[in-house]
Design an enzyme around this catalytic site. Sequence first.
Site, mmCIF file in Angstrom:
data_model
loop_
_atom_site.group_PDB
_atom_site.id
_atom_site.type_symbol
_atom_site.label_atom_id
_atom_site.label_comp_id
_atom_site.label_asym_id
_atom_site.label_seq_id
_atom_site.Cartn_x
_atom_site.Cartn_y
_atom_site.Cartn_z
ATOM 1 N N ARG A 136 -99.708 20.896 2.256
ATOM 2 C CA ARG A 136 -100.000 21.948 1.265
ATOM 3 C C ARG A 136 -99.834 23.273 1.755
ATOM 4 O O ARG A 136 -100.378 23.739 2.607
ATOM 5 C CB ARG A 136 -101.343 21.407 0.786
ATOM 6 C CG ARG A 136 -101.628 22.316 -0.434
ATOM 7 C CD ARG A 136 -103.136 22.031 -0.842
ATOM 8 N NE ARG A 136 -103.385 23.232 -1.813
ATOM 9 C CZ ARG A 136 -104.444 24.050 -2.139
ATOM 10 N NH1 ARG A 136 -105.513 23.693 -1.345
ATOM 11 N NH2 ARG A 136 -104.489 24.891 -2.900
ATOM 12 N N HIS A 185 -102.437 31.466 -4.654
ATOM 13 C CA HIS A 185 -103.438 31.159 -3.546
ATOM 14 C C HIS A 185 -103.925 32.785 -3.249
ATOM 15 O O HIS A 185 -103.952 33.143 -2.177
ATOM 16 C CB HIS A 185 -103.017 30.485 -2.351
ATOM 17 C CG HIS A 185 -104.325 29.941 -1.762
ATOM 18 N ND1 HIS A 185 -104.529 28.438 -1.491
ATOM 19 C CD2 HIS A 185 -105.535 30.498 -1.113
ATOM 20 C CE1 HIS A 185 -105.658 28.706 -0.762
ATOM 21 N NE2 HIS A 185 -106.334 29.802 -0.394
ATOM 22 N N GLU A 230 -108.230 27.559 -6.665
ATOM 23 C CA GLU A 230 -109.907 27.990 -6.807
ATOM 24 C C GLU A 230 -109.961 29.309 -7.768
ATOM 25 O O GLU A 230 -110.277 30.393 -7.173
ATOM 26 C CB GLU A 230 -110.458 28.305 -5.250
ATOM 27 C CG GLU A 230 -110.314 27.017 -4.284
ATOM 28 C CD GLU A 230 -110.955 27.405 -3.108
ATOM 29 O OE1 GLU A 230 -111.402 28.545 -2.624
ATOM 30 O OE2 GLU A 230 -111.168 26.444 -2.229
ATOM 31 N N ASN A 235 -111.236 20.798 -3.935
ATOM 32 C CA ASN A 235 -111.607 21.730 -2.672
ATOM 33 C C ASN A 235 -113.100 21.607 -2.373
ATOM 34 O O ASN A 235 -113.987 21.960 -3.343
ATOM 35 C CB ASN A 235 -111.192 23.121 -2.798
ATOM 36 C CG ASN A 235 -109.862 23.197 -2.830
ATOM 37 O OD1 ASN A 235 -109.106 22.299 -2.934
ATOM 38 N ND2 ASN A 235 -109.066 24.408 -2.947
ATOM 39 N N TYR A 262 -116.507 22.061 0.197
ATOM 40 C CA TYR A 262 -117.163 22.409 1.578
ATOM 41 C C TYR A 262 -118.460 22.122 1.829
ATOM 42 O O TYR A 262 -118.950 21.590 2.743
ATOM 43 C CB TYR A 262 -116.760 24.018 1.907
ATOM 44 C CG TYR A 262 -115.459 24.414 2.160
ATOM 45 C CD1 TYR A 262 -114.628 24.203 3.305
ATOM 46 C CD2 TYR A 262 -114.479 24.498 1.048
ATOM 47 C CE1 TYR A 262 -113.325 24.547 3.543
ATOM 48 C CE2 TYR A 262 -113.058 24.770 1.133
ATOM 49 C CZ TYR A 262 -112.670 24.631 2.265
ATOM 50 O OH TYR A 262 -111.342 24.829 2.635
ATOM 51 N N GLU A 292 -108.612 20.514 -0.190
ATOM 52 C CA GLU A 292 -109.374 21.466 1.178
ATOM 53 C C GLU A 292 -110.555 20.526 1.297
ATOM 54 O O GLU A 292 -111.400 20.172 0.280
ATOM 55 C CB GLU A 292 -109.513 22.847 0.558
ATOM 56 C CG GLU A 292 -108.082 23.583 0.431
ATOM 57 C CD GLU A 292 -108.432 24.977 0.294
ATOM 58 O OE1 GLU A 292 -109.778 25.522 0.625
ATOM 59 O OE2 GLU A 292 -107.717 25.845 -0.351
HETATM 60 O O1 IFM Z 1 -109.866 29.780 3.468
HETATM 61 C C1 IFM Z 1 -110.476 29.532 2.341
HETATM 62 C C2 IFM Z 1 -109.154 28.934 1.600
HETATM 63 O O2 IFM Z 1 -108.291 30.085 1.277
HETATM 64 C C3 IFM Z 1 -109.655 28.504 -0.043
HETATM 65 N N1 IFM Z 1 -110.878 27.602 0.133
HETATM 66 C C4 IFM Z 1 -111.719 27.976 0.865
HETATM 67 C C5 IFM Z 1 -111.321 28.092 2.402
HETATM 68 C C6 IFM Z 1 -112.431 28.380 3.243
HETATM 69 O O3 IFM Z 1 -113.174 29.571 3.010
#
Ligand code: IFM
Length: 463
Positions: A78, A122, A167, A295, A297, A369
Amino acid sequence: MNDSNAFPDDFLWGAATASFQIEGATTADGRGRSIWDTFAEIPGKILGGDTGDPADDHYHRYPSDIALMRDLNLGAYRFSVAWPRVFPEGRGKVNQAGLDFYDRLVDTLLEAGIQPWATLYHWDLPQALEDAGGWPARDTAHHFAEYARTVGEALGDRVTHWMTVNEPWCSAFLGHLEGVHAPGRRDAGDTLAATHHLLLGHGLAAQALRSTGGPTRVGLAHNQAVIRPHGPSAEDVRAARRADGVRNRLFTDPVLKGRYPADVVRDLSEVSDFSFVRDGDLETMSTPLDFLGVNFYSPEFVAASADGLDPARVSGAGDVWLGAGPEEVHVSQGLPVTHMGWEVDPTGLYDVLLRLAGDSGGIDLYVTENGCAFEDTVTADGRVHDHDRRDYYEAHLRAAREAVDAGVPLRGYFAWSLLDNFEWAWGYSRRFGLVHVDYATQERVVKDSGLWYAELARTGRFP
Ligand code: IFM
């Protein structure tokens, strides 16, 4: 599936990057300026004064980077297309040399047996469009669709999977409310107008891509936050509902349901009357998706106020929620954190996948992500023993695997990121890669987490 160590046979294993974070070569071959070039030049905005150069010099090193991807057994890659390489002024005359870079990238990926997955936005908006009003201006959504059509016509015979925007919450809120991302604005009205036009741009771009007639499957990459109330009190539950509305449903409801959530519109009534919404916009924004990119985290915990909480565990969230209603706060749960300070809790990924599977009506989901920054070092043996990152990946992939068992139509996973890269306001100080990059020499070293991931991608089973 009975074997909890195995993923479905056709599960797609990939890794992700983004143009501004890895390409470098910011003035090569007629590329125009982006808002991130401008933002990075403002003293104090990026840690260490870092800029988009040299990044990973991927613009020149893509053939060897693709060879690395093959070594990692990736089935898909990607990447994002830099709008200012294709349209240096954001619209008007195409820069063929910029488009040719992606043409070569796609061909080289296909020769290596790796599926190209392209993201169109992006975050590197052409500066000329920012000067003309940026995302708060409606025209930007139309220019985005024109750019999508141009790239779709050039690559759509070979790229089958497209993500329009990445995002949109970050673009709108970090860029227009908190001012910590380009373009660095701090204005609630601009933030909501930018939100609307990013989602409108998504819908228009999806239609433009499909009109090119290629075998197009279109989605977007959404960073849905898992917002949990810190405590069981009615106030904390209400705070979490409000935060979830602005952080998540403001973005997903228009796309997945064709409407803005009524409670959020009410919560934000002092900030905006939503007069930027025109007839037909919500139909466009909810153009059916072929898949949804997720995405993820870290989950977030929200309390109604900081009263009675350990100040060391509280961070303000008022800005982020647009100052709507009483000021909620973020509360850390005392879990281990990554180098970003983000708490590690893989149950968040499980929750987000289940929720989005329900909200998106059965379309395919992909984790587009997931990953973590840790302070890596290349040791005397020439390797990077990043067991913290490998553990993060394993825990999150086990959560993803459980979601598959629970019936989530999860079809693939993209690690963030292939390479260490420019982590926005943090510059090069935060390393997310499966592959370590020495920015002075551009030497690449596959980290232990990368070797582990390569084995998982090869076998479809936890090593
Ligand atoms: O690096 C970023 C990415 O560009 C977008 N999503 C979160 C990642 C980590 O912060």
